[in-house]
Design a protein around this motif. Structure first.
Motif, PDB file in Angstrom:
ATOM      1  N   LYS A  35       0.843  -1.209   0.000  1.00 54.91           N
ATOM      2  CA  LYS A  35       0.000   0.000   0.000  1.00 54.91           C
ATOM      3  C   LYS A  35       0.875   1.254   0.000  1.00 54.91           C
ATOM      4  O   LYS A  35       0.635   2.199  -0.740  1.00 54.91           O
ATOM      5  N   LYS A  36       1.908   1.209   0.820  1.00 55.86           N
ATOM      6  CA  LYS A  36       2.780   2.372   0.972  1.00 55.86           C
ATOM      7  C   LYS A  36       3.647   2.606  -0.272  1.00 55.86           C
ATOM      8  O   LYS A  36       3.906   3.744  -0.656  1.00 55.86           O
ATOM      9  N   HIS A  37       4.104   1.517  -0.887  1.00 56.78           N
ATOM     10  CA  HIS A  37       5.081   1.650  -1.986  1.00 56.78           C
ATOM     11  C   HIS A  37       4.484   1.384  -3.365  1.00 56.78           C
ATOM     12  O   HIS A  37       5.214   1.262  -4.341  1.00 56.78           O
ATOM     13  N   ARG A  38       3.172   1.309  -3.437  1.00 55.22           N
ATOM     14  CA  ARG A  38       2.508   0.902  -4.683  1.00 55.22           C
ATOM     15  C   ARG A  38       3.121   1.562  -5.923  1.00 55.22           C
ATOM     16  O   ARG A  38       3.369   0.919  -6.938  1.00 55.22           O
ATOM     17  N   ARG A  39       3.390   2.868  -5.826  1.00 57.47           N
ATOM     18  CA  ARG A  39       3.841   3.582  -7.020  1.00 57.47           C
ATOM     19  C   ARG A  39       5.275   3.242  -7.438  1.00 57.47           C
ATOM     20  O   ARG A  39       5.629   3.357  -8.596  1.00 57.47           O
ATOM     21  N   SER A  40       6.070   2.799  -6.502  1.00 64.35           N
ATOM     22  CA  SER A  40       7.463   2.475  -6.872  1.00 64.35           C
ATOM     23  C   SER A  40       7.646   1.000  -7.232  1.00 64.35           C
ATOM     24  O   SER A  40       8.748   0.561  -7.557  1.00 64.35           O
ATOM     25  N   VAL A  41       6.555   0.246  -7.191  1.00 62.85           N
ATOM     26  CA  VAL A  41       6.656  -1.184  -7.487  1.00 62.85           C
ATOM     27  C   VAL A  41       6.540  -1.413  -8.995  1.00 62.85           C
ATOM     28  O   VAL A  41       5.709  -0.801  -9.656  1.00 62.85           O
ATOM     29  N   THR A  42       7.400  -2.264  -9.539  1.00 63.79           N
ATOM     30  CA  THR A  42       7.268  -2.663 -10.948  1.00 63.79           C
ATOM     31  C   THR A  42       6.312  -3.845 -11.009  1.00 63.79           C
ATOM     32  O   THR A  42       6.551  -4.862 -10.354  1.00 63.79           O
ATOM     33  N   GLU A  43       5.246  -3.699 -11.767  1.00 65.53           N
ATOM     34  CA  GLU A  43       4.276  -4.789 -11.836  1.00 65.53           C
ATOM     35  C   GLU A  43       4.457  -5.534 -13.160  1.00 65.53           C
ATOM     36  O   GLU A  43       4.544  -4.922 -14.216  1.00 65.53           O
ATOM     37  N   ILE A  44       4.543  -6.856 -13.076  1.00 63.74           N
ATOM     38  CA  ILE A  44       4.587  -7.683 -14.293  1.00 63.74           C
ATOM     39  C   ILE A  44       3.242  -8.378 -14.376  1.00 63.74           C
ATOM     40  O   ILE A  44       2.941  -9.254 -13.559  1.00 63.74           O
ATOM     41  N   ASP A  45       2.442  -7.956 -15.331  1.00 60.69           N
ATOM     42  CA  ASP A  45       1.073  -8.469 -15.428  1.00 60.69           C
ATOM     43  C   ASP A  45       1.080  -9.838 -16.108  1.00 60.69           C
ATOM     44  O   ASP A  45       1.448  -9.954 -17.271  1.00 60.69           O
ATOM     45  N   CYS A  46       0.668 -10.852 -15.375  1.00 54.20           N
ATOM     46  CA  CYS A  46       0.638 -12.215 -15.922  1.00 54.20           C
ATOM     47  C   CYS A  46      -0.816 -12.690 -16.076  1.00 54.20           C
ATOM     48  O   CYS A  46      -1.056 -13.908 -16.082  1.00 54.20           O
ATOM     49  N   ALA A  47      -1.715 -11.766 -16.208  1.00 56.32           N
ATOM     50  CA  ALA A  47      -3.134 -12.142 -16.293  1.00 56.32           C
ATOM     51  C   ALA A  47      -3.354 -13.134 -17.428  1.00 56.32           C
ATOM     52  O   ALA A  47      -2.832 -12.959 -18.535  1.00 56.32           O
ATOM     53  N   GLY A  48      -4.100 -14.179 -17.157  1.00 60.87           N
ATOM     54  CA  GLY A  48      -4.429 -15.170 -18.181  1.00 60.87           C
ATOM     55  C   GLY A  48      -3.268 -16.101 -18.498  1.00 60.87           C
ATOM     56  O   GLY A  48      -3.324 -16.871 -19.457  1.00 60.87           O
ATOM     57  N   LYS A  49      -2.201 -16.014 -17.731  1.00 59.03           N
ATOM     58  CA  LYS A  49      -1.027 -16.861 -18.010  1.00 59.03           C
ATOM     59  C   LYS A  49      -0.742 -17.787 -16.827  1.00 59.03           C
ATOM     60  O   LYS A  49      -1.355 -17.671 -15.768  1.00 59.03           O
ATOM     61  N   VAL A  50       0.189 -18.695 -17.044  1.00 59.03           N
ATOM     62  CA  VAL A  50       0.627 -19.601 -15.973  1.00 59.03           C
ATOM     63  C   VAL A  50       2.040 -19.188 -15.559  1.00 59.03           C
ATOM     64  O   VAL A  50       2.901 -18.978 -16.417  1.00 59.03           O
ATOM     65  N   VAL A  51       2.239 -19.059 -14.262  1.00 65.90           N
ATOM     66  CA  VAL A  51       3.578 -18.743 -13.739  1.00 65.90           C
ATOM     67  C   VAL A  51       4.066 -19.934 -12.928  1.00 65.90           C
ATOM     68  O   VAL A  51       3.378 -20.413 -12.026  1.00 65.90           O
TER      69      VAL A  51
END
Ligand code: NIG
Ligand code: FE
Length: 394
Positions: A35-51
């Protein structure tokens, strides 16, 4: 091996190359740090994929110069592994080029293989020497592995395979070659920290069980762990080697019931490499069911090498395991990840998506993990993350 612990709509938080937390995306968004660092986080969107956890390829031979296309053709015409070796092909025919090669050229070949592996989802690789078979060229091969590893974001576990075959200048006096392996190669590789493991090809046409024990003793004396190619061409009794606590016995096409019972009680992994059976055109594959059902932990690896398994693809090894060894897709995933990590003794850091472990992932453009071995020959890996570093193919 059948319990993968799948999380739908999952999120993994990573920091400094390590996994911090694993759960649902909802849980991740409620995380106070997030919540605090949301803006500095790099998000890798894996929606619809398998990790998945990045694959751990725990058996590869990348320190070679050229493919062996003549052997390939001869085999198609009907020659066997042993006939090809007797006619001057096989492992010995790869030696001259490696002995002559500049270390930088060898390192470039290895790095190309590591990059191709990562493109198919592999983030940790065991890499053997074994195509030089002189003290200098084995050390050069290990240095080339180290140089390639330093330019690749994944993790490489180096293995000295000076005991791959007896080179022709020692034919008829193999004890002198074993002596060189024990008294020169192993001590020098250990002193310079160029290898974590010592491997031996213990089989007919390669090294005897007695020679293998001698080499294991030398490895133990110099603080190196051991692993071995066992039961590829013929059966070797495994129980006498368990006192060395080998990390893994690999191939295992031939193994007896009594040894299977002993293995089930030991920490030694059985690493199966069906790519070799496929490429050699063998009808038989290692009996994975017999091993797994007896409680032996089974890993899968590519055995990437120019003679018997020129593939870098863990999904291909998994597909062969499913179709020819009757492993379920879930078992194949476990064998290619966490059990591979055990086979390299790095399971505290690798092989599963758990807090505290290294941030190593493979992302696939499929909606169900079973599609990975199902679509054989295709590469659905879109990106890998190695120690927190993203390598995207898109
Ligand atoms: O794992 N069995 C020994 N070593 C390799 C073959 C290496 C080669 O043919 O170059 C193997 O199959
Ligand atoms: Fe091998």
């Amino acid at each position: 091996m059948k319990q993968l612990g799948i999380i739908e709509n999952a999120a993994v938080l990573c920091l400094g190359g390590k996994i911090v937390s694993v759960g649902t995306a909802k849980e991740a968004l409620r995380d106070p740090w997030m919540k605090k660092h949301r803006r500095s986080v790099t998000e890798i969107d894996c929606a619809g994929k398998v990790v998945l956890p990045g694959f751990v390829d725990s058996h590869t031979h990348p320190a070679f110069v050229s493919p062996r296309l003549v052997d390939f053709e001869k085999r198609i015409e009907g020659a066997s592994y042993e006939q090809i070796a007797a006619a001057g092909g096989g492992i010995r025919s790869s030696l001259e080029a490696v002995r002559k090669a500049a270390k930088t050229a060898l390192a470039a070949k290895i790095l190309t293989a590591l990059r191709a592996m990562a493109a198919h989802g592999t983030t940790t690789v065991e890499a053997k020497s074994g195509y030089g078979l002189t003290v200098e060229s084995e050390l050069k091969s290990l240095e080339a592995i180290r140089d390639a590893a330093s330019r690749w974001p994944g993790t490489v576990v180096p293995t000295l395979l000076g005991a791959h075959v007896v080179p022709k200048e020692f034919q008829g006096c193999s004890q002198n070659y074993v002596e060189a392996v024990c008294k020169e190669m192993i001590p020098r590789a250990a002193r310079r920290k160029l290898a974590q493991f010592v491997d031996v090809f213990c089989d007919k046409g390669a090294f005897t069980p007695q020679e293998t024990e001698r080499i294991f003793e030398a490895a133990a004396k110099h603080g190196l762990s051991v692993r071995a190619h066992m039961g590829q061409l013929s059966e070797t009794l495994l129980a006498p080697f368990l006192r060395f606590n080998p990390a893994s016995f690999d191939h295992m096409d031939y193994v007896n019931e009594d040894d299977i019972r002993q293995l089930a009680k030991s920490d030694t992994i059985a690493t199966l490499v069906p790519g070799a059976n496929y490429f050699l055109g063998l009808k038989e594959y290692p009996n994975a069911r017999r091993l797994i059902d007896a409680g032996v932990p089974v890993a899968l690896a590519t055995d990437y090498n120019p003679g018997t398994s020129p593939t870098i693809s863990m999904p291909m090894a998994m597909s062969l395991a499913c179709t020819h060894m009757k492993m379920s897709p879930a078992e194949a995933v476990a064998a290619a990840t966490i059990n591979g990590a055990w086979a390299l003794r790095v399971a505290d850091r690798k092989g599963s998506i758990e807090p505290g472990k290294d941030a190593d992932f493979a992302i696939f453009a499929v909606t169900d993990y079973r599609e990975i071995p199902y679509w054989f020959g295709a590469n659905h890996c879109t990106a890998t993350i190695m120690n927190g570093a993203l390598a995207s193919r898109e």
